[in-house]
Design a protein around this motif. Structure first.
Motif, mmCIF file in Angstrom:
data_model
loop_
_atom_site.group_PDB
_atom_site.id
_atom_site.type_symbol
_atom_site.label_atom_id
_atom_site.label_comp_id
_atom_site.label_asym_id
_atom_site.label_seq_id
_atom_site.Cartn_x
_atom_site.Cartn_y
_atom_site.Cartn_z
ATOM 1 N N LEU A 157 -58.101 99.958 38.422
ATOM 2 C CA LEU A 157 -57.887 98.559 38.749
ATOM 3 C C LEU A 157 -56.563 98.400 39.489
ATOM 4 C CD1 LEU A 157 -58.910 96.861 35.371
ATOM 5 C CD2 LEU A 157 -60.354 97.624 37.266
ATOM 6 N N SER A 158 -56.516 97.406 40.372
ATOM 7 C CA SER A 158 -55.300 97.101 41.111
ATOM 8 C C SER A 158 -54.928 95.645 40.916
ATOM 9 C CB SER A 158 -55.503 97.365 42.611
ATOM 10 O OG SER A 158 -55.799 98.717 42.861
ATOM 11 N N CYS A 159 -53.630 95.395 40.919
ATOM 12 C CA CYS A 159 -53.105 94.034 40.808
ATOM 13 C C CYS A 159 -52.089 93.855 41.931
ATOM 14 C CB CYS A 159 -52.456 93.835 39.451
ATOM 15 S SG CYS A 159 -51.539 92.291 39.271
ATOM 16 N N ALA A 160 -52.381 92.924 42.823
ATOM 17 C CA ALA A 160 -51.470 92.629 43.917
ATOM 18 C C ALA A 160 -50.675 91.384 43.565
ATOM 19 C CB ALA A 160 -52.255 92.416 45.206
ATOM 20 N N ALA A 161 -49.368 91.512 43.590
ATOM 21 C CA ALA A 161 -48.490 90.405 43.204
ATOM 22 C C ALA A 161 -47.749 89.873 44.422
ATOM 23 C CB ALA A 161 -47.496 90.879 42.156
ATOM 24 N N SER A 162 -47.554 88.602 44.452
ATOM 25 C CA SER A 162 -46.788 87.981 45.524
ATOM 26 C C SER A 162 -45.757 87.045 44.921
ATOM 27 C CB SER A 162 -47.711 87.210 46.473
ATOM 28 O OG SER A 162 -48.383 86.178 45.777
ATOM 29 N N GLY A 163 -44.835 86.603 45.710
ATOM 30 C CA GLY A 163 -43.844 85.642 45.238
ATOM 31 C C GLY A 163 -42.775 86.231 44.342
ATOM 32 N N GLY A 164 -42.582 87.549 44.438
ATOM 33 C CA GLY A 164 -41.498 88.160 43.678
ATOM 34 C C GLY A 164 -41.738 88.230 42.174
ATOM 35 N N ILE A 165 -42.998 88.250 41.777
ATOM 36 C CA ILE A 165 -43.320 88.243 40.353
ATOM 37 C C ILE A 165 -42.739 89.453 39.639
ATOM 38 C CG2 ILE A 165 -45.217 88.396 38.692
ATOM 39 C CD1 ILE A 165 -46.877 86.729 40.630
ATOM 40 N N PHE A 166 -42.749 90.609 40.299
ATOM 41 C CA PHE A 166 -42.256 91.818 39.653
ATOM 42 C C PHE A 166 -40.802 91.681 39.220
ATOM 43 C CE2 PHE A 166 -45.126 95.658 40.271
ATOM 44 C CZ PHE A 166 -46.268 94.898 40.298
ATOM 45 N N ARG A 167 -40.053 90.823 39.861
ATOM 46 C CA ARG A 167 -38.640 90.664 39.490
ATOM 47 C C ARG A 167 -38.483 89.840 38.216
ATOM 48 N NH1 ARG A 167 -38.160 89.808 45.162
ATOM 49 N NH2 ARG A 167 -38.007 87.562 44.860
ATOM 50 N N LEU A 168 -39.568 89.241 37.756
ATOM 51 C CA LEU A 168 -39.491 88.348 36.593
ATOM 52 C C LEU A 168 -39.521 89.094 35.263
ATOM 53 C CD1 LEU A 168 -41.803 85.435 37.793
ATOM 54 C CD2 LEU A 168 -39.309 85.617 37.939
ATOM 55 N N GLY A 169 -39.932 90.364 35.284
ATOM 56 C CA GLY A 169 -39.956 91.105 34.036
ATOM 57 C C GLY A 169 -41.109 92.079 33.964
ATOM 58 N N ALA A 170 -41.327 92.588 32.760
ATOM 59 C CA ALA A 170 -42.401 93.554 32.545
ATOM 60 C C ALA A 170 -43.753 92.924 32.868
ATOM 61 C CB ALA A 170 -42.373 94.046 31.102
ATOM 62 N N MET A 171 -44.652 93.769 33.353
ATOM 63 C CA MET A 171 -45.995 93.336 33.709
ATOM 64 C C MET A 171 -47.007 93.955 32.750
ATOM 65 S SD MET A 171 -45.719 91.420 36.433
ATOM 66 C CE MET A 171 -47.414 91.418 37.035
ATOM 67 N N ALA A 172 -48.175 93.374 32.709
ATOM 68 C CA ALA A 172 -49.185 93.879 31.773
ATOM 69 C C ALA A 172 -50.596 93.649 32.293
ATOM 70 C CB ALA A 172 -49.031 93.215 30.407
ATOM 71 N N TRP A 173 -51.489 94.455 31.773
ATOM 72 C CA TRP A 173 -52.927 94.251 31.965
ATOM 73 C C TRP A 173 -53.502 93.674 30.684
ATOM 74 C CZ3 TRP A 173 -55.756 94.465 36.271
ATOM 75 C CH2 TRP A 173 -55.248 95.157 37.371
ATOM 76 N N TYR A 174 -54.434 92.769 30.848
ATOM 77 C CA TYR A 174 -55.119 92.133 29.740
ATOM 78 C C TYR A 174 -56.627 92.241 29.978
ATOM 79 C CZ TYR A 174 -50.584 89.839 29.141
ATOM 80 O OH TYR A 174 -49.251 89.581 28.959
ATOM 81 N N ARG A 175 -57.383 92.068 28.912
ATOM 82 C CA ARG A 175 -58.827 91.999 29.081
ATOM 83 C C ARG A 175 -59.400 90.997 28.090
ATOM 84 N NH1 ARG A 175 -60.480 97.981 26.721
ATOM 85 N NH2 ARG A 175 -60.158 97.513 24.488
#
Length: 115
Positions: free
Chosen positions: A20-38
């Protein structure tokens, strides 16, 4: 515009793999840890895996050893490599911050595993 877009889902037989891929925009990665959910049909959404800005990862017990989360912050992309898939992995997969923001939930990507 702050946005997360998931892709890569599909239908596979038990034992198969998907990435799976997740494309982020708007500088989301700078906001903190990221996660996958289901979210499985009729169930609550659950966090499957997370990754911090320094690469620390956490996994749901049921996916440890089978799933691998990774991220390319330069490209604002996050991935979930899923191996040895089981029928109980079926669901809609979403990405969001580890502390999820309601307004960032996307459409998700459907994963269906048949036994």
């Amino acid at each position: 515009q702050v946005q997360l877009v998931e892709s890569g889902g599909g239908s596979v037989q038990a034992g198969g793999s998907l990435t799976l891929s997740c494309a982020a925009s708007g500088g989301i990665f700078r906001l903190g840890a990221m996660a996958w959910y289901r979210q499985a049909p009729g169930e609550q959404r659950e966090q499957v895996a997370s990754i911090s800005s320094i690469g620390s990862t956490t996994y749901l017990d049921s996916v440890k050893g089978r799933f691998t989360i990774s991220a390319d912050s330069a490209k604002s992309m996050m991935f979930l490599q899923m191996n040895s898939l089981k029928s109980e992995d079926t669901g809609v997969y979403y990405c969001n911050l580890k502390n999820p923001v309601r307004g960032l939930w996307g459409q998700g990507t459907q994963v269906t595993v048949s036994s």
